[in-house]
Design a protein around this motif. Structure first.
Motif, PDB file in Angstrom:
ATOM      1  N   ASN A  31      55.372  26.170 -20.610  1.00  0.00           N
ATOM      2  CA  ASN A  31      55.077  27.591 -20.774  1.00  0.00           C
ATOM      3  C   ASN A  31      53.755  27.814 -21.493  1.00  0.00           C
ATOM      4  O   ASN A  31      53.075  28.811 -21.256  1.00  0.00           O
ATOM      5  N   VAL A  32      53.414  26.921 -22.389  1.00  0.00           N
ATOM      6  CA  VAL A  32      52.134  27.030 -23.096  1.00  0.00           C
ATOM      7  C   VAL A  32      51.001  26.496 -22.242  1.00  0.00           C
ATOM      8  O   VAL A  32      49.953  27.119 -22.103  1.00  0.00           O
ATOM      9  N   MET A  33      51.234  25.368 -21.638  1.00  0.00           N
ATOM     10  CA  MET A  33      50.168  24.674 -20.927  1.00  0.00           C
ATOM     11  C   MET A  33      49.731  25.389 -19.659  1.00  0.00           C
ATOM     12  O   MET A  33      48.616  25.192 -19.205  1.00  0.00           O
ATOM     13  N   VAL A  34      50.593  26.193 -19.060  1.00  0.00           N
ATOM     14  CA  VAL A  34      50.194  26.877 -17.821  1.00  0.00           C
ATOM     15  C   VAL A  34      49.685  28.282 -18.104  1.00  0.00           C
ATOM     16  O   VAL A  34      49.618  29.106 -17.202  1.00  0.00           O
ATOM     17  N   ASN A  35      49.319  28.564 -19.346  1.00  0.00           N
ATOM     18  CA  ASN A  35      48.740  29.877 -19.648  1.00  0.00           C
ATOM     19  C   ASN A  35      47.525  30.132 -18.756  1.00  0.00           C
ATOM     20  O   ASN A  35      47.328  31.225 -18.256  1.00  0.00           O
ATOM     21  N   VAL A  36      46.729  29.115 -18.562  1.00  0.00           N
ATOM     22  CA  VAL A  36      45.582  29.189 -17.668  1.00  0.00           C
ATOM     23  C   VAL A  36      45.716  28.089 -16.625  1.00  0.00           C
ATOM     24  O   VAL A  36      45.949  26.926 -16.975  1.00  0.00           O
ATOM     25  N   MET A  37      45.576  28.456 -15.375  1.00  0.00           N
ATOM     26  CA  MET A  37      45.535  27.465 -14.303  1.00  0.00           C
ATOM     27  C   MET A  37      44.249  27.673 -13.528  1.00  0.00           C
ATOM     28  O   MET A  37      43.820  28.811 -13.305  1.00  0.00           O
TER      29      MET A  37
END
Length: 122
Positions: A31-37
């Motif tokens: 949930n944190v890591m996919v804040n920006v894709m």
């Protein structure tokens, strides 16, 4: 976080391709890591460069070379990002890498996919 990219290939100049990248992993860091894709690309003997990125709330960032030709989008429910590439040019030829990161324009803080080759013939 694992990223699985697909959709590269060979296309003639002026053609289109659509890249996809799905993120997976344990819920809390995901949930944190996919804040920006986003999508980056690296041509032979060149540095990796931003193509386009998108945040969870839909804020986008495009490289000048991509503006007006490429469209980035995402499906938050599927943790998937897409890159629609139209009016492709030979200079778009590169390996395209998907990235997921917590901060915009900080791909170094995130994870990379395996890369997918896009070849545009003249």
């Amino acid at each position: 976080v694992q990223l699985q990219a697909s959709g590269g290939g060979l296309v003639q100049a002026g053609g289109s391709l659509r890249l996809s990248c799905a993120a997976s992993g344990r819920i809390l860091p995901l949930n944190v890591m996919v804040n920006v894709m986003g999508w980056y690309r690296q041509a032979p003997e060149k540095q990796r460069e931003l193509v386009a990125a998108i945040t969870k709330d839909g804020t986008t960032k495009y490289a000048d070379s991509a503006k007006g030709r490429f469209t980035i989008s995402r499906d938050n429910a599927k943790n998937t990002v897409y890159l629609q590439m139209d009016s492709l040019k030979p200079e778009d030829t590169a390996v395209y890498y998907c990235n997921a990161a917590p901060v915009l324009l900080r791909p170094d803080l995130g994870s990379w996919g395996q890369g997918t080759l896009v070849t545009v013939s003249s």
